[in-house]
Design an enzyme around this catalytic site. Structure first.
Site, PDB file in Angstrom:
ATOM      1  N   GLN A  31       0.844  -1.204   0.000  1.00  0.00           N
ATOM      2  CA  GLN A  31       0.000   0.000   0.000  1.00  0.00           C
ATOM      3  C   GLN A  31       0.879   1.254   0.000  1.00  0.00           C
ATOM      4  OE1 GLN A  31      -2.126  -1.095   3.588  1.00  0.00           O
ATOM      5  NE2 GLN A  31      -0.160  -1.700   4.474  1.00  0.00           N
ATOM      6  N   HIS A  62      -8.467   2.771  19.900  1.00  0.00           N
ATOM      7  CA  HIS A  62      -7.707   1.659  20.494  1.00  0.00           C
ATOM      8  C   HIS A  62      -8.299   1.216  21.831  1.00  0.00           C
ATOM      9  CE1 HIS A  62      -4.460   3.254  17.682  1.00  0.00           C
ATOM     10  NE2 HIS A  62      -4.783   2.056  17.240  1.00  0.00           N
ATOM     11  N   GLU A 106       0.553  -8.782  11.320  1.00  0.00           N
ATOM     12  CA  GLU A 106       0.478  -7.540  10.516  1.00  0.00           C
ATOM     13  C   GLU A 106       1.177  -7.815   9.181  1.00  0.00           C
ATOM     14  OE1 GLU A 106      -0.551  -4.123  10.393  1.00  0.00           O
ATOM     15  OE2 GLU A 106       0.454  -4.449   8.469  1.00  0.00           O
ATOM     16  N   ASP A 137       0.047 -12.546   6.604  1.00  0.00           N
ATOM     17  CA  ASP A 137      -1.360 -12.322   6.258  1.00  0.00           C
ATOM     18  C   ASP A 137      -2.253 -12.867   7.383  1.00  0.00           C
ATOM     19  OD1 ASP A 137      -3.317 -12.860   3.225  1.00  0.00           O
ATOM     20  OD2 ASP A 137      -3.937 -12.355   5.264  1.00  0.00           O
ATOM     21  N   GLY A 138      -3.056 -11.986   7.943  1.00  0.00           N
ATOM     22  CA  GLY A 138      -3.929 -12.402   9.040  1.00  0.00           C
ATOM     23  C   GLY A 138      -4.918 -13.466   8.622  1.00  0.00           C
ATOM     24  N   ASP A 155      -8.102  -5.452  13.571  1.00  0.00           N
ATOM     25  CA  ASP A 155      -7.791  -4.019  13.472  1.00  0.00           C
ATOM     26  C   ASP A 155      -7.173  -3.778  12.096  1.00  0.00           C
ATOM     27  OD1 ASP A 155      -5.419  -1.826  15.238  1.00  0.00           O
ATOM     28  OD2 ASP A 155      -6.999  -1.423  13.755  1.00  0.00           O
ATOM     29  N   GLU A 158      -9.612  -0.866   5.514  1.00  0.00           N
ATOM     30  CA  GLU A 158     -10.930  -1.100   4.892  1.00  0.00           C
ATOM     31  C   GLU A 158     -10.860  -2.324   3.978  1.00  0.00           C
ATOM     32  OE1 GLU A 158     -12.350   3.240   5.462  1.00  0.00           O
ATOM     33  OE2 GLU A 158     -12.722   2.388   3.500  1.00  0.00           O
ATOM     34  N   PRO A 162      -5.035  -5.520   0.670  1.00  0.00           N
ATOM     35  CA  PRO A 162      -4.678  -6.694   1.495  1.00  0.00           C
ATOM     36  C   PRO A 162      -5.767  -7.077   2.497  1.00  0.00           C
ATOM     37  CG  PRO A 162      -3.387  -4.771   2.157  1.00  0.00           C
ATOM     38  CD  PRO A 162      -4.103  -4.397   0.905  1.00  0.00           C
TER      39      PRO A 162
HETATM   40  N1  SAM Z   1      -7.588   1.791  12.912  1.00  0.00           N
HETATM   41  C1  SAM Z   1      -7.436   1.661  11.475  1.00  0.00           C
HETATM   42  C2  SAM Z   1      -8.779   1.573  10.806  1.00  0.00           C
HETATM   43  O1  SAM Z   1      -9.798   1.436  11.483  1.00  0.00           O
HETATM   44  O2  SAM Z   1      -8.789   1.661   9.553  1.00  0.00           O
HETATM   45  C3  SAM Z   1      -6.581   0.467  11.178  1.00  0.00           C
HETATM   46  C4  SAM Z   1      -5.173   0.722  11.562  1.00  0.00           C
HETATM   47  S1  SAM Z   1      -3.964  -0.465  11.249  1.00  0.00           S
HETATM   48  C5  SAM Z   1      -2.732   0.577  10.637  1.00  0.00           C
HETATM   49  C6  SAM Z   1      -4.549  -1.373   9.838  1.00  0.00           C
HETATM   50  C7  SAM Z   1      -3.513  -2.412   9.472  1.00  0.00           C
HETATM   51  O3  SAM Z   1      -4.093  -3.549   8.834  1.00  0.00           O
HETATM   52  C8  SAM Z   1      -2.426  -1.914   8.474  1.00  0.00           C
HETATM   53  O4  SAM Z   1      -1.194  -1.831   9.139  1.00  0.00           O
HETATM   54  C9  SAM Z   1      -2.430  -2.955   7.354  1.00  0.00           C
HETATM   55  O5  SAM Z   1      -1.136  -3.219   6.854  1.00  0.00           O
HETATM   56  C10 SAM Z   1      -3.032  -4.145   8.080  1.00  0.00           C
HETATM   57  N2  SAM Z   1      -3.592  -5.198   7.212  1.00  0.00           N
HETATM   58  C11 SAM Z   1      -4.373  -5.056   6.112  1.00  0.00           C
HETATM   59  N3  SAM Z   1      -4.670  -6.265   5.583  1.00  0.00           N
HETATM   60  C12 SAM Z   1      -4.065  -7.208   6.380  1.00  0.00           C
HETATM   61  C13 SAM Z   1      -4.005  -8.633   6.367  1.00  0.00           C
HETATM   62  N4  SAM Z   1      -4.628  -9.356   5.402  1.00  0.00           N
HETATM   63  N5  SAM Z   1      -3.307  -9.261   7.348  1.00  0.00           N
HETATM   64  C14 SAM Z   1      -2.674  -8.536   8.323  1.00  0.00           C
HETATM   65  N6  SAM Z   1      -2.676  -7.170   8.385  1.00  0.00           N
HETATM   66  C15 SAM Z   1      -3.381  -6.527   7.421  1.00  0.00           C
END
Ligand code: SAM
Length: 277
Positions: A31, A62, A106, A137-138, A155, A158, A162
């Site tokens: 991203q 949080h 993450e 990948d979560g 967390d 959108e 990913p």
């Molecule tokens: N609080 C924010 C919101 O509500 O949009 C989210 C914050 S946090 C930075 C979101 C995180 O999700 C990002 O660091 C992104 O890299 C991670 N992310 C996105 N898709 C993911 C996946 N498939 N597995 C793990 N992490 C993922």
């Protein structure tokens, strides 16, 4: 000449803020990552042009994604955080003495790296003895897990890029499998003004997997519409059955024992949204 950022929250509406300086701007493997120092909200993290978190208002999100489920589960020993690269969610999880370990998965290590560098008050718990960080990948981690976690917190960004797979019914079925018999999950589910379909779909999908499914809200000025929601799915414990007296006072700035319950009281248009079939 002053510099301002604009986040387009819809095709025809957005927010703007004055920028002191750009701290980072990089296309990572997953991203576009921007870290800006802003006049009003301090350092702010953006991913693909969307506000992720800011030093000034991060505590709302949080605290609410963590303390509602962890004060509902009587013994949240093993916690999983999907996403949460800025570190704010694990910081709040570690405020619970019952937590023995928090695994964070993450996908983008650059988010962690730049959050440690520019968001020290948010990323302060990285390196805690109870916290384990996995860059991956979560979705994959959830699919490989069975009967492991007491609480799972999604967390994520959108449901684009990913995170697209993290808002599907299959993912919630995977979460249920990864949870223990009395586990609880919470996912951030965006806002009811511009993303009503997302909320409706997630509540429906989660409701087909969990016996107890509830929506709760909070106020986050830098997020689209300022009104944010979380979807909670539980195999056994109902957050509304936890009495305020049984919730210990915590080191928080937004969450309170009274707000634990009040956050589930929904405006009529939101209640109608999730009640409509
Ligand atoms: N609080 C924010 C919101 O509500 O949009 C989210 C914050 S946090 C930075 C979101 C995180 O999700 C990002 O660091 C992104 O890299 C991670 N992310 C996105 N898709 C993911 C996946 N498939 N597995 C793990 N992490 C993922």
């Amino acid at each position: 000449m002053s510099l301002w950022f604009t986040e387009k929250q819809t095709k025809s509406f957005g927010i703007t803020g004055k920028v002191r300086r750009t701290l980072e701007s990089e296309q990572t493997a997953f991203q576009q990552l921007d870290m800006l120092e802003t006049e009003e909200f301090g350092n702010m993290l953006f991913l693909d042009g969307m506000v992720m978190t800011s030093e000034k208002d991060e505590f709302v999100y949080h605290e609410m994604i963590v303390h509602v489920p962890l004060n509902t589960h009587p013994s949240p020993k093993k916690v999983l955080v999907v996403g949460g690269g800025d570190g704010g969610t694990i910081r709040e999880v570690l405020k619970h003495p019952a937590v023995e370990s928090v695994m964070q998965v993450e996908i983008d290590g650059k988010v962690v790296e730049y959050s440690k560098k520019h968001l020290p008050s948010i990323s302060s718990s990285y390196g805690d003895a109870r916290a384990k960080l996995l860059i991956g990948d979560g979705f994959e981690h959830i699919i490989r897990s069975e009967n492991v976690y007491d609480v799972i917190l999604v967390d994520s960004t959108e449901p684009v890029g990913p995170a697209a797979g993290l808002f599907t019914k299959g993912f919630y079925a995977g979460i249920a499998k990864a949870l223990k018999h009395d586990g609880i999950f919470v996912a951030q589910t965006d806002n009811p003004w511009f993303k009503s379909d997302l909320i409706k779909n997630v509540m429906k999908d989660a409701g087909e997997v969990f016996p107890i499914t509830r929506l709760y809200t909070c106020n986050i000025p830098t997020y689209p519409s300022g009104m944010w929601t979380f979807t909670l799915g539980s195999k056994k414990y109902d957050p509304l059955e936890v009495t305020a007296e049984n919730i210990r006072e915590m080191d928080t700035k937004y969450y309170t024992p009274e707000l634990h319950h009040a956050s589930f009281v929904l405006p009529k248009f939101v209640k109608q949204l999730i009640d409509s079939k």
